[in-house]
Design a protein around this motif. Sequence first.
Motif, PDB file in Angstrom:
ATOM      1  N   PHE A  72     -33.124   4.969  -6.230  1.00  0.00           N
ATOM      2  CA  PHE A  72     -34.567   5.126  -6.357  1.00  0.00           C
ATOM      3  C   PHE A  72     -35.275   3.863  -5.890  1.00  0.00           C
ATOM      4  O   PHE A  72     -36.242   3.923  -5.122  1.00  0.00           O
ATOM      5  CB  PHE A  72     -34.927   5.442  -7.812  1.00  0.00           C
ATOM      6  N   GLU A  73     -34.766   2.722  -6.350  1.00  0.00           N
ATOM      7  CA  GLU A  73     -35.393   1.443  -5.998  1.00  0.00           C
ATOM      8  C   GLU A  73     -35.312   1.179  -4.497  1.00  0.00           C
ATOM      9  O   GLU A  73     -36.277   0.755  -3.862  1.00  0.00           O
ATOM     10  CB  GLU A  73     -34.699   0.310  -6.768  1.00  0.00           C
ATOM     11  N   GLU A  74     -34.153   1.429  -3.907  1.00  0.00           N
ATOM     12  CA  GLU A  74     -33.931   1.055  -2.509  1.00  0.00           C
ATOM     13  C   GLU A  74     -34.444   2.084  -1.510  1.00  0.00           C
ATOM     14  O   GLU A  74     -34.806   1.731  -0.386  1.00  0.00           O
ATOM     15  CB  GLU A  74     -32.427   0.832  -2.269  1.00  0.00           C
ATOM     16  N   GLU A  75     -34.472   3.341  -1.899  1.00  0.00           N
ATOM     17  CA  GLU A  75     -34.814   4.385  -0.927  1.00  0.00           C
ATOM     18  C   GLU A  75     -36.126   5.104  -1.202  1.00  0.00           C
ATOM     19  O   GLU A  75     -36.812   5.516  -0.278  1.00  0.00           O
ATOM     20  CB  GLU A  75     -33.675   5.428  -0.862  1.00  0.00           C
ATOM     21  N   VAL A  76     -36.461   5.260  -2.457  1.00  0.00           N
ATOM     22  CA  VAL A  76     -37.655   6.042  -2.784  1.00  0.00           C
ATOM     23  C   VAL A  76     -38.887   5.141  -2.902  1.00  0.00           C
ATOM     24  O   VAL A  76     -39.932   5.442  -2.325  1.00  0.00           O
ATOM     25  CB  VAL A  76     -37.439   6.846  -4.086  1.00  0.00           C
ATOM     26  N   VAL A  77     -38.750   4.041  -3.623  1.00  0.00           N
ATOM     27  CA  VAL A  77     -39.900   3.151  -3.825  1.00  0.00           C
ATOM     28  C   VAL A  77     -40.507   2.684  -2.500  1.00  0.00           C
ATOM     29  O   VAL A  77     -41.731   2.709  -2.345  1.00  0.00           O
ATOM     30  CB  VAL A  77     -39.522   1.962  -4.740  1.00  0.00           C
ATOM     31  N   PRO A  78     -39.701   2.271  -1.508  1.00  0.00           N
ATOM     32  CA  PRO A  78     -40.317   1.864  -0.233  1.00  0.00           C
ATOM     33  C   PRO A  78     -41.126   2.982   0.416  1.00  0.00           C
ATOM     34  O   PRO A  78     -42.145   2.711   1.054  1.00  0.00           O
ATOM     35  CB  PRO A  78     -39.115   1.476   0.633  1.00  0.00           C
ATOM     36  N   LEU A  79     -40.683   4.217   0.265  1.00  0.00           N
ATOM     37  CA  LEU A  79     -41.444   5.335   0.835  1.00  0.00           C
ATOM     38  C   LEU A  79     -42.772   5.510   0.111  1.00  0.00           C
ATOM     39  O   LEU A  79     -43.796   5.801   0.723  1.00  0.00           O
ATOM     40  CB  LEU A  79     -40.629   6.630   0.754  1.00  0.00           C
ATOM     41  N   ILE A  80     -42.752   5.326  -1.194  1.00  0.00           N
ATOM     42  CA  ILE A  80     -43.996   5.440  -1.973  1.00  0.00           C
ATOM     43  C   ILE A  80     -44.946   4.316  -1.576  1.00  0.00           C
ATOM     44  O   ILE A  80     -46.118   4.545  -1.281  1.00  0.00           O
ATOM     45  CB  ILE A  80     -43.695   5.371  -3.483  1.00  0.00           C
TER      46      ILE A  80
END
Length: 95
Positions: A72-80
Amino acid sequence: MVTIWVCVGSSCFLRGAPDVIKAFEAEIERRAPRQVELKGTFCQELCTMGVTVRVEGKVFTAVKPDDVPRLFEEEVVPLIEGGCERSCDASLGDS
Ligand code: FES
């Protein structure tokens, strides 16, 4: 809206997809409610490497509940944070 797809095909289901889904639900609720959509998907033809997860266009295999916070931290947060500049609307339903 960022979409996370978790395979709920029979192999991934038996390999723990329900627990991976619960881990993602908790992470979404804790970190980004209403910014991330969690969906189930049918077999991604990577059964021997399940649980298979897709975050927009990227595929992750052998995902365990303990992997979810890092994923979540590495892949999802940057997209958000990036406003989802990539093709966030990419749908597995089309593949
Ligand atoms: S059941 Fe998940 S990849 Fe086949």
